[in-house]
Design a protein around this motif. Sequence first.
Motif, short mmCIF file in Angstrom:
data_model
loop_
_atom_site.label_atom_id
_atom_site.label_comp_id
_atom_site.label_asym_id
_atom_site.label_seq_id
_atom_site.Cartn_x
_atom_site.Cartn_y
_atom_site.Cartn_z
N GLU A 168 -17.98 -19.27 11.58
CA GLU A 168 -17.14 -18.65 12.59
C GLU A 168 -16.58 -17.36 12.04
N ILE A 169 -16.58 -16.33 12.87
CA ILE A 169 -15.97 -15.04 12.52
C ILE A 169 -14.75 -14.89 13.42
N PHE A 170 -13.63 -14.47 12.85
CA PHE A 170 -12.41 -14.41 13.63
C PHE A 170 -11.62 -13.13 13.38
N LEU A 171 -10.77 -12.84 14.33
CA LEU A 171 -9.78 -11.76 14.25
C LEU A 171 -8.48 -12.34 14.79
N ARG A 172 -7.43 -12.30 13.99
CA ARG A 172 -6.17 -12.89 14.45
C ARG A 172 -5.01 -11.98 14.11
N ALA A 173 -3.97 -12.09 14.93
CA ALA A 173 -2.76 -11.27 14.73
C ALA A 173 -1.62 -12.18 14.35
N ALA A 215 -10.26 -14.28 4.47
CA ALA A 215 -9.77 -13.28 5.42
C ALA A 215 -9.10 -12.15 4.67
N VAL A 216 -9.23 -10.93 5.22
CA VAL A 216 -8.52 -9.75 4.72
C VAL A 216 -7.82 -9.10 5.91
N GLY A 217 -6.75 -8.40 5.61
CA GLY A 217 -6.02 -7.78 6.71
C GLY A 217 -5.04 -6.74 6.24
N ALA A 218 -4.32 -6.23 7.21
CA ALA A 218 -3.28 -5.24 6.94
C ALA A 218 -2.08 -5.60 7.81
N GLY A 219 -0.91 -5.24 7.33
CA GLY A 219 0.29 -5.56 8.10
C GLY A 219 1.47 -4.72 7.67
N ILE A 220 2.56 -4.99 8.33
CA ILE A 220 3.83 -4.33 8.02
C ILE A 220 4.81 -5.40 7.58
N ASP A 221 5.48 -5.17 6.44
CA ASP A 221 6.46 -6.10 5.91
C ASP A 221 7.79 -5.38 5.81
N LEU A 222 8.69 -5.71 6.73
CA LEU A 222 10.01 -5.09 6.75
C LEU A 222 11.06 -5.95 6.06
N GLY A 223 10.63 -6.97 5.36
CA GLY A 223 11.57 -7.86 4.68
C GLY A 223 12.05 -8.97 5.60
N ILE A 224 12.70 -8.60 6.72
CA ILE A 224 13.19 -9.60 7.65
C ILE A 224 12.14 -9.97 8.71
N ALA A 225 11.11 -9.15 8.85
CA ALA A 225 10.05 -9.42 9.82
C ALA A 225 8.72 -8.93 9.26
N LYS A 226 7.64 -9.65 9.62
CA LYS A 226 6.30 -9.31 9.19
C LYS A 226 5.37 -9.36 10.40
N ALA A 227 4.40 -8.46 10.43
CA ALA A 227 3.38 -8.46 11.48
C ALA A 227 2.10 -7.88 10.90
N GLY A 228 0.96 -8.31 11.43
CA GLY A 228 -0.29 -7.78 10.92
C GLY A 228 -1.49 -8.38 11.62
N VAL A 229 -2.65 -7.93 11.19
CA VAL A 229 -3.92 -8.46 11.71
C VAL A 229 -4.80 -8.86 10.53
N GLU A 230 -5.64 -9.86 10.76
CA GLU A 230 -6.58 -10.32 9.75
C GLU A 230 -7.94 -10.54 10.39
N ILE A 278 0.85 -1.19 0.00
CA ILE A 278 0.00 0.00 0.00
C ILE A 278 0.89 1.24 0.00
N ILE A 279 1.57 1.49 1.10
CA ILE A 279 2.51 2.61 1.20
C ILE A 279 3.69 2.15 2.05
N GLY A 280 4.88 2.30 1.53
CA GLY A 280 6.07 1.90 2.29
C GLY A 280 5.98 0.45 2.72
N PRO A 281 6.20 0.19 4.02
CA PRO A 281 6.15 -1.19 4.50
C PRO A 281 4.72 -1.68 4.77
N LEU A 282 3.71 -0.82 4.62
CA LEU A 282 2.33 -1.20 4.88
C LEU A 282 1.79 -2.04 3.71
N VAL A 283 1.20 -3.21 4.03
CA VAL A 283 0.66 -4.11 3.01
C VAL A 283 -0.77 -4.51 3.37
N GLY A 284 -1.54 -4.78 2.35
CA GLY A 284 -2.87 -5.37 2.54
C GLY A 284 -2.78 -6.86 2.21
N THR A 285 -3.54 -7.67 2.91
CA THR A 285 -3.49 -9.12 2.68
C THR A 285 -4.87 -9.67 2.41
#
Length: 194
Positions: free
Chosen positions: A189-194, A127-142, A61-68
């Motif tokens: 089932e509806i879920f939210l996961r990190a 599932a859809v989500g957003a996260g940060i992808d720094l190349g060596i590490a990834k984190a996000g929520v879905e 999306i912008i910089g390290p921000l990604v949509g999943t």
Amino acid sequence: KGSQATQSFTAGVTGESSFQLELFKPETIFALLLGQSDVTLFTFEFPEVGFEFLYRQSVPIIGPLVGTFSGKFFGGLDLGFGYDTRGLSQFLDNFNPASLLNGFFLNDVDPATGQDRDEAYFGVELAVGAGIDLGIAKAGVEAGFAATILFNFADLDRDTKIRADELAANLIANSYNPISVFDVSGKLEIFLRA
């Protein structure tokens, strides 16, 4: 850096088969001595089989921000059968060898727990989500949902043994619709996961 997509497909055996010879168990011998009907002589469980197809895509999306986005389709089978004294009893009454087949049944319960089980299931998860992808590490929520359709043999006499005559009765009563041999249910089932 553009969008990235991954997909995987797995299928195979997810459990073990088992054979139980009930004939020599004390409770079986006692039931036979008391003249009880439909005493189980053996059971065989096929290994559980399943499959899963997974697709996942991430879009910058912008910089390290990604949509999943991810999607999964899955299913499986869990079946077993056995033989009891019903066919032998009928054979001794009429001496018709075809009566021996009436001892075979599909097992409607999980032998490990004794609880009713679903013999087949199919499902989908999105599932859809957003996260940060720094190349060596990834984190996000879905956030998303999973829907599963469950197929459980319709046990008309509730004896946990599905016989050919029960299957035939369901088919005849429902214009030969093959789904009629099952009690079909579902879960969402509806879920939210990190």
